[in-house]
Design an enzyme around this catalytic site. Sequence first.
Site: not given
Length: 403
Positions: A162, A294, A305, A326, A331, A390
């Site tokens: 991502c 994010h 976050e 998002k 996403h 990830f």
Amino acid sequence: MRRVAVTGLGCICSQGRDVDEFSQALSSGTSGIGALTIVPTERTVCKVAAEVHGYDPDDWLMPQESQRLDRFAQFAVIAGREAMRAAGFVPSREQGLRSAVVMGSGIGGLSTLDIGFQRLYVEGHNKVYPLSVPKVMLNAGVSALSMQFGILGPCYAVSSACSSANHAISLAFAMVRSGQADLALTGGSEACLTFGMVKAWEALRVLAPDTCRPFSKGRQGIVLGEGAGALILEPLDLALARGATIHAELVGCGLSSDASDLTLPDPDGAARAMQAALLDAGLAPEQVNYINAHGTGTPANDASETRAIRAVFGAHAGRLAVSSTKSMHGHALGAAGALEAVATIQALKTQIAPPTINYLEPDPDCDLDYVANQARPMPIEVALSNSFAFGGLNAVVAFRRYP
């Protein structure tokens, strides 16, 4: 070190077929999330996605192009073409030697792979499409763009889940700033909506059943999206000399690794990436007005976050506008950072912070100003855009408004 201007933007996603549509949807808080239609859902728990609605490659590409390019590469070409048109600059051969293409993708030609496996393993065919390999490869969009615009310098793809697009933007930025290239086409693309990939994400138990609610109490996970975003980067002095429109200035990038867990986010890693971006840009935390987070909508990511932002910005964190787009475009994995970079630059241009829609009520673990549900006109001089992947791979880009 040269100052770096953004002179072109392009995108295609569930919220819009170009930058203008995307920007209007962001400002109005219009969601691109809806029923999943391009994947059979009889055997899926997930029934929603942020797909590019009514997408027909013939609207953008010649038949031979669409046949040779997987959906993810088609998106890259569409966004890249728009960005190059907006920049108003097609390199000569000599200039092409000083130009680059760096694009990110987390998965590459997944649709082609899915169709090939269906033919081999389910239908029992002994052959697949002859151009399956070049359609699957992560650099397919990069190569198509380099051929189309005669870009003869460094051209390659970046894959870091991502964070792929933000890593690509960071590398392109370094090339332009250092003098290695005088123009870079960069961003990311993804087309991850296949039956197999939806089932794989279901297995992780992070897909929301209805919609994406970043930072909100009651959030249940991500909604998969698709699309592409593209930026044209040039040295500021050369862009001004040719009379280019300057959409924003890219002033810094920060990269870090958690080195701790494949899937669980680490607030320390995220904080180090934001701190590195500020240091690279020569910015004090108090100069930042807006963060495009994010903000995936998972309980773990959003709380992590938030803690990272508080660690970096201290008391100023409470004065920041923070939102997750998002919530509207889903996403898009390897394309997420590219779409969010375009959204962040549009926020600087319009002086409107896009909202975090679908927000229900505050979560004690998420205690910042998330621009809940409605866009907010406000002064925005400096903005960050966060991507945390990830594998613990983090990439943050910093933009400054250009007068």
